[in-house]
Design an enzyme around this catalytic site. Sequence first.
Site, PDB file in Angstrom:
ATOM      1  N   ASP A  65       0.836  -1.216   0.000  1.00 47.28           N
ATOM      2  CA  ASP A  65       0.000   0.000   0.000  1.00 47.28           C
ATOM      3  C   ASP A  65       0.865   1.258   0.000  1.00 47.28           C
ATOM      4  O   ASP A  65       2.049   1.208   0.338  1.00 47.28           O
ATOM      5  CB  ASP A  65      -0.980  -0.006   1.179  1.00 47.28           C
ATOM      6  CG  ASP A  65      -0.307  -0.121   2.543  1.00 47.28           C
ATOM      7  OD1 ASP A  65       0.944  -0.049   2.617  1.00 47.28           O
ATOM      8  OD2 ASP A  65      -1.011  -0.286   3.544  1.00 47.28           O
ATOM      9  N   ASN A 134      -8.157  -0.020  13.731  1.00 44.95           N
ATOM     10  CA  ASN A 134      -9.542  -0.344  13.372  1.00 44.95           C
ATOM     11  C   ASN A 134      -9.606  -1.645  12.576  1.00 44.95           C
ATOM     12  O   ASN A 134     -10.563  -1.895  11.856  1.00 44.95           O
ATOM     13  CB  ASN A 134     -10.165   0.801  12.565  1.00 44.95           C
ATOM     14  CG  ASN A 134      -9.389   1.091  11.281  1.00 44.95           C
ATOM     15  OD1 ASN A 134      -8.346   0.484  11.029  1.00 44.95           O
ATOM     16  ND2 ASN A 134      -9.887   2.007  10.469  1.00 44.95           N
ATOM     17  N   HIS A 136      -7.884  -2.497  10.009  1.00 43.07           N
ATOM     18  CA  HIS A 136      -7.654  -2.447   8.557  1.00 43.07           C
ATOM     19  C   HIS A 136      -6.448  -3.308   8.199  1.00 43.07           C
ATOM     20  O   HIS A 136      -5.548  -3.532   9.025  1.00 43.07           O
ATOM     21  CB  HIS A 136      -7.510  -1.008   8.040  1.00 43.07           C
ATOM     22  CG  HIS A 136      -6.245  -0.280   8.402  1.00 43.07           C
ATOM     23  ND1 HIS A 136      -6.205   1.080   8.600  1.00 43.07           N
ATOM     24  CD2 HIS A 136      -4.967  -0.698   8.600  1.00 43.07           C
ATOM     25  CE1 HIS A 136      -4.967   1.463   8.876  1.00 43.07           C
ATOM     26  NE2 HIS A 136      -4.193   0.391   8.896  1.00 43.07           N
ATOM     27  N   GLU A 141      -9.926  -0.129   4.675  1.00 46.21           N
ATOM     28  CA  GLU A 141     -10.557   0.382   5.877  1.00 46.21           C
ATOM     29  C   GLU A 141     -11.926  -0.282   6.055  1.00 46.21           C
ATOM     30  O   GLU A 141     -12.422  -0.932   5.132  1.00 46.21           O
ATOM     31  CB  GLU A 141     -10.717   1.913   5.752  1.00 46.21           C
ATOM     32  CG  GLU A 141      -9.403   2.678   5.557  1.00 46.21           C
ATOM     33  CD  GLU A 141      -8.593   2.834   6.846  1.00 46.21           C
ATOM     34  OE1 GLU A 141      -8.847   2.103   7.829  1.00 46.21           O
ATOM     35  OE2 GLU A 141      -7.686   3.693   6.865  1.00 46.21           O
TER      36      GLU A 141
HETATM   37  C1  GLP Z   1      -0.889   1.385   8.132  1.00 38.69           C
HETATM   38  C2  GLP Z   1      -0.561   0.754   6.775  1.00 38.69           C
HETATM   39  C3  GLP Z   1      -0.502  -0.746   6.841  1.00 38.69           C
HETATM   40  C4  GLP Z   1       0.151  -1.158   8.131  1.00 38.69           C
HETATM   41  C5  GLP Z   1      -0.744  -0.808   9.284  1.00 38.69           C
HETATM   42  C6  GLP Z   1      -0.067  -0.909  10.633  1.00 38.69           C
HETATM   43  O1  GLP Z   1      -1.901   2.342   7.988  1.00 38.69           O
HETATM   44  N1  GLP Z   1      -1.523   1.156   5.791  1.00 38.69           N
HETATM   45  O2  GLP Z   1       0.187  -1.259   5.745  1.00 38.69           O
HETATM   46  O3  GLP Z   1       0.367  -2.551   8.130  1.00 38.69           O
HETATM   47  O4  GLP Z   1      -1.345   0.469   9.118  1.00 38.69           O
HETATM   48  O5  GLP Z   1       0.983   0.000  10.737  1.00 38.69           O
HETATM   49  P1  GLP Z   1       2.003  -0.038  11.958  1.00 38.69           P
HETATM   50  O6  GLP Z   1       2.712  -1.347  11.855  1.00 38.69           O
HETATM   51  O7  GLP Z   1       2.917   1.128  11.738  1.00 38.69           O
HETATM   52  O8  GLP Z   1       1.202   0.052  13.199  1.00 38.69           O
END
Ligand code: GLP
Length: 235
Positions: A65, A134, A136, A141
Amino acid sequence: MPMPLIIVPDQAALAAAAATSILALLRQKPDAVLGLATGKTLEPVFAALVASGVSFARARIVHLDEMLGLEADDQRWFGCDLRRQFLAPLGIPAAHLRMLDGRAPDPEAECAAHEAHIIALGGLDLQVLGIGRNAHIGINEPGSAFDSRTRVVAFAEITRSGMVAQFADRPVPTHGMTLGIGTILAARQILLLANGANKAEAVRAAVAGPVGPACPATALRAHANVQVIVDRAAA
Ligand code: GLP
């Protein structure tokens, strides 16, 4: 289908367990197609993979992403993290990588090209995921369809609020591009990682809450080969 849940003591153990799982696949299939998330959860995993000394020379990497709307030279692109933390230290050739390019003039076309690239590679052998507060996955989302493909999406407000500290100098991005839930579910193996108490509610919902688009990570429960590794705080 219940998801196998592995609980490890802390973030270091999480990184080690995730790296072990990824390296096991690579030993079996050196030219594996790996879908990779970025973010705080993945950072120590990348460090563990780099430290392992195992060659990723034949692996193909597909980016999960990306945000839209940053300046071209902004260092906060998710892709910059992937390059800095994983691709550069391992010397992975650019030709073995498919980035989701947030600077692409036509983001929808970029998403379609990404999806086509995954199909041309024969599909993802493994998709490695973090999880949002949340629940995702990628930037799918709440409300994302379980058969969604790679597309342009809007960040949820809770996701944007978590990005405020990082974007003190400019507005937090509103949109991004992500592999769809359907694209993720087509991977032959999925690894979902979570660490820290702020992910505990999302983990609970993902493994034990009602299945449906309101909780994107519950889509993974329909997959036959998914492994969830979390540290004690996230469990
Ligand atoms: C982000 C990204 C994801 C990621 C997730 C957790 O928004 N879009 O690819 O895996 O949320 O991120 P983090 O590991 O920094 O908590």
